[in-house]
Design an enzyme around this catalytic site. Structure first.
Site, mmCIF file in Angstrom:
data_model
loop_
_atom_site.group_PDB
_atom_site.id
_atom_site.type_symbol
_atom_site.label_atom_id
_atom_site.label_comp_id
_atom_site.label_asym_id
_atom_site.label_seq_id
_atom_site.Cartn_x
_atom_site.Cartn_y
_atom_site.Cartn_z
ATOM 1 N N GLU A 1 0.785 -1.226 0.000
ATOM 2 C CA GLU A 1 0.000 0.000 0.000
ATOM 3 C C GLU A 1 0.825 1.289 0.000
ATOM 4 O O GLU A 1 0.384 2.296 -0.547
ATOM 5 C CB GLU A 1 -0.934 0.009 1.222
ATOM 6 N N SER B 1 -49.008 -32.176 38.167
ATOM 7 C CA SER B 1 -48.638 -32.509 39.553
ATOM 8 C C SER B 1 -47.431 -31.742 40.052
ATOM 9 O O SER B 1 -47.088 -31.838 41.232
ATOM 10 C CB SER B 1 -48.378 -34.012 39.673
#
Length: 802
Positions: free
Chosen positions: A105, A482
């Protein structure tokens, strides 16, 4: 005539017009090349330059970082956010990475002052001569200026601003700071921003572990993340990578041998998301909603970390327990057939076949495979992972055809009765091998809580979050059956009854205006057992005893008492009738587990929570949960706001716990005896027509509730009671969860005594009475021990009148 006087020696005078043209040209040139630029420069410096951002702001820059959700032991659950980024300080970035980026770059990055005029001039010349921009003129510093401060519009003014900002940045920040900003900011494809995120995305490893060819591949991406993407365009990506490696060699960063070795490596990038350590999608959604509510939309991009209360090992086991439990249910009810059948033509192309298998939806740890051959009493299967496995007939004997939840077809006698070549099937990894499986129609939920403070240890809201995002632990309100009975029996103890109190288990018919005209409850077995002690009635889940108990207590008194356990008042109010005794109320598994925690912690009401703390990007805690804690020691400070409220007496909680230990010792939950623990208690639950199966159980530290059923309530099958459908899931999970605690009995609170009673009548008997058993009583309610039992008196009376 002299020579000087000759006509030839006197030049003609210059024409005024020519002088004017020259003056005009020079004036325009002066204006064009000096005055206008000077005026433009003055205007720029006076009006535009002062408005440019201050580069000092870059020292305080914040990146858009995803929200991280982790377990209490820092295992990743999820990352949520648009951009994937892992910001690094300069010293954390490998030198090879910076060398590769500079080579590709901005090779003179450490020499120029922000602008590379040679590179910029070259780019301008190429643009003028070819009409195309072949090489970039922007330095890394200029790209930092553009990425952080400027728009993406392509204008000369933006370029000028970019140059000026680059100078300002170079004057404010060091080269290392600039490079770190760049390497953390750049877009590198697939939602990855910054080189560290790219390392994870393309190579599924930390940037510190990348090889030279991988560094070069990532360094080649900023120029064109799509065009040079190693997954989408591997051939072009390889060319770009090799170019970067040549530039690194030209810059003397690597040797020729290193360059050639790296260039010889084939492209091997593979897209990966965040490496999830623990699957907990239901918890991730709760955490995401919490973050948005507490911190707004910015929470998804500010790098927050939400630390949940989950224990990673327990969550993993909970997932497995639910998935195995639902597969076990499927096997009990028969095989529904393959996903689909493939033609012989399709079977010939292995690559296409694997692609098709991989695209077939699968959930809950299942894999997809296709039967390729049947021989030697086994089916050969190609798995979507490109491996081959064998399914012997011995693993297929369960696969009789499914007819209904209550009926299966004829049992298979050979592999061909179950499978055929071309069958696309689901596979489950079970007992160290692949086995035939199904995508279950039933669902399940598991919630596990630290009963001392409410911290949720594990949460599974269904078979698989990606199959259904409906969280059954919190959103699913189902009849509890239950599972409600222990709270009713605890109300009985509160009213002065004991575990030895007897209630008649006999047929009963009620005319209740809140129910149907006539209600005839019955036991699951259809039988009646006469006078029954409360301990035995709960252990064997006798329905008729529960109905009569509620009738005796009074619906109002029992309903008000149940609210102590944290049940929602609006649901209790909807069921202020005798059906409450059999669990007609609808609660979520989380609400049920919270209520059972009161028995586990000796009588305190706790509030479940799942968010432990929230940290900002810098690791600072910006939120911390402050749960109320059950005061289980004598060191608690009276009146402390952090103390959880006591809602039932410790002795009541203990007696109820011992009764629920009998559920496991001799009753409907006796399968759990296989865990061989002294410290577990619990209760099964089954609703009418077996539409819901429950098991809730605990030890002194942890409480876990499991529910199994269909999302649209319908029967699971005649035999699918809580002890069969839900209990095995609970046991699978608790076999690991209990390992953290010593295997010792529950602590006995003060004020209790053990007295021998007659096992039939519940009445106290002399200590020497044969066949009697001990029952625990609160001292003030303990019966007087007779010197002679009632049965002995009856025997003597009979002898006198013979």
């Amino acid at each position: 005539m002299s020579q000087s006087d000759s006509p030839e020696s006197n030049p003609a005078p210059k024409k005024p017009f020519i002088r004017y043209v020259k003056w005009f040209m020079w004036s325009n040139a002066f204006i064009a090349f000096f005055l206008l630029p000077a005026a433009a420069a003055t205007y720029y410096m006076v009006t535009v330059y002062p408005t440019l951002p201050d580069p000092a702001e870059l020292r305080e820059v914040t990146y858009q970082v995803p929200l991280r959700i982790v377990t209490a032991d820092d295992k990743l659950i999820s990352e949520i956010g648009i951009k994937r980024r892992i910001p690094l300080a300069y010293h954390e970035i490998p030198e090879r990475m910076t060398q590769a980026i500079i080579s590709s770059e901005d090779e003179s990055f450490f020499e120029h002052g922000g602008v590379d005029y040679k590179g910029l001039g070259r780019a301008v010349f190429e643009l003028i001569t070819t009409g195309k921009k072949k090489s970039g003129g922007s330095t890394i510093t200029m790209q930092v200026a553009r990425n952080f401060f400027l728009s993406k519009e392509k204008t000369y003014l933006r370029k000028l601003n970019e140059i000026m900002l680059a100078y300002k940045i170079e004057g404010e920040l060091s080269k290392q700071e600039i490079l770190a900003l760049y390497l953390n900011k750049i877009f590198l494809g697939y939602r990855s921003y910054g080189v560290a995120a790219a390392a994870k995305t393309y190579y599924s490893k930390p940037i510190s572990e990348l090889s030279l060819d991988e560094f070069a591949m990532i360094a080649g991406l900023p120029k064109a993340p799509s065009a040079y993407n190693p997954i989408a365009n591997p051939s072009r990506a390889k060319l770009r990578r090799n170019y970067v490696l040549r530039r690194m060699h030209d810059q003397n960063y690597i040797t020729e041998q290193e360059m050639k070795a790296a260039q010889a490596v084939e492209v091997h990038a593979k897209r990966t998301g965040p490496v999830i350590d623990v699957s907990a999608g239901y918890v991730a959604e709760i955490a995401r909603a919490f973050a948005l509510e507490k911190f707004g939309k910015a929470a998804l991009q500010n790098g927050l970390t939400i630390v949940t209360t989950l224990q990673s090992d327990l969550q993993i086991r909970a997932n497995e327990a639910v998935q195995k439990g639902l597969q076990a249910y499927e096997r009990r009810h028969g095989y529904r057939g393959p996903i689909k059948q493939l033609t012989p033509e399709v079977m010939e192309d292995r690559a296409a076949l694997l692609s098709m298998l991989q695209k077939t939806s699968n959930f809950g740890g299942l894999r997809v495979g296709v039967v390729t051959e049947i021989k030697d009493k086994a089916a050969q299967v190609l798995v979507e992972t490109d491996e081959t496995t064998s399914l012997p007939f011995s693993d297929l004997t369960w696969a009789a055809p499914f007819k209904s939840v209550n009926r299966k077809g004829r049992a298979p006698k050979k592999v061909e009765d179950v499978l055929a070549v071309g069958d696309v099937i689901y596979l489950q990894w079970l007992d160290d091998r692949w086995q035939l499986a199904q995508n279950p129609r039933a669902e399940a939920a598991l919630i596990s809580i630290d009963s001392s403070n409410g911290a949720i240890q594990a949460m599974v809201g269904g078979f698989d979050y990606f199959r259904s995002k409906y969280n059954r632990t919190t959103q699913g309100k189902r009849q509890v059956g239950s599972n409600i009975k222990p709270f009713l029996y605890s109300a009985g103890l509160e009213s002065g009854m004991t575990a030895a109190t007897t209630i008649n288990d006999a047929p009963v018919v009620f005319h209740d205006r809140n129910l149907e005209d006539v209600w005839r409850p019955e036991n699951y077995s259809g039988r009646f057992y006469g006078p029954t002690r409360l301990r035995k009635a709960l252990a064997f889940s006798r329905n008729l005893v529960s109905v009569r108990l509620l009738k005796k207590l009074g619906i109002k008194q029992a309903s008000e008492y149940m609210l102590r356990f944290g049940f929602p008042v609006e649901e209790i109010d909807r069921h202020r009738d005798l059906s409450l005794s059999l669990g007609s109320v609808q609660f979520s598994p989380l609400q049920v587990a919270r209520a059972y925690a009161t028995f586990s912690n000796t009588g305190f009401q706790i509030d479940p929570f799942i968010i432990k703390e929230v940290r900002n990007f810098n690791g600072e805690v910006i939120y911390r949960a402050t749960p109320k804690i059950a005061c289980l020691t004598n060191q608690c400070v009276a009146g402390d706001e952090q103390n959880a409220p006591r809602v039932i007496e410790a002795r009541n909680a203990y007696i109820m716990t011992t009764i629920m230990q009998d559920v496991i010792r001799i009753g409907s939950g006796k399968k759990a005896k296989a865990l061989k623990r002294l410290d577990i208690a619990g209760k099964t639950g089954t609703t009418n027509d077996q539409k819901d199966a429950w098991f809730s159980g605990f030890n002194p530290h942890i409480v876990t509730t499991v529910w199994v059923g269909f999302d649209q309530p319908s029967t699971l099958g005649r035999s699918e009671v809580g002890g069969r459908a839900a209990l095995p899931i609970w046991m699978d999970y608790m076999s690991l969860a209990l390992q953290a605690y010593p295997n010792q009995a529950f602590d006995i609170p003060k004020g209790l005594v053990n007295i021998k009673i007659d096992k039939e009548t519940g009445e106290a008997v002399p200590p020497q009475t044969a066949g009697a058993l001990y029952e625990v009583f609160r001292k003030e309610l303990a019966p007087e021990v007779p010197t002679i039992s009632q049965k002995q008196i009856e025997t003597l009376t009979d002898e006198l009148f013979e």
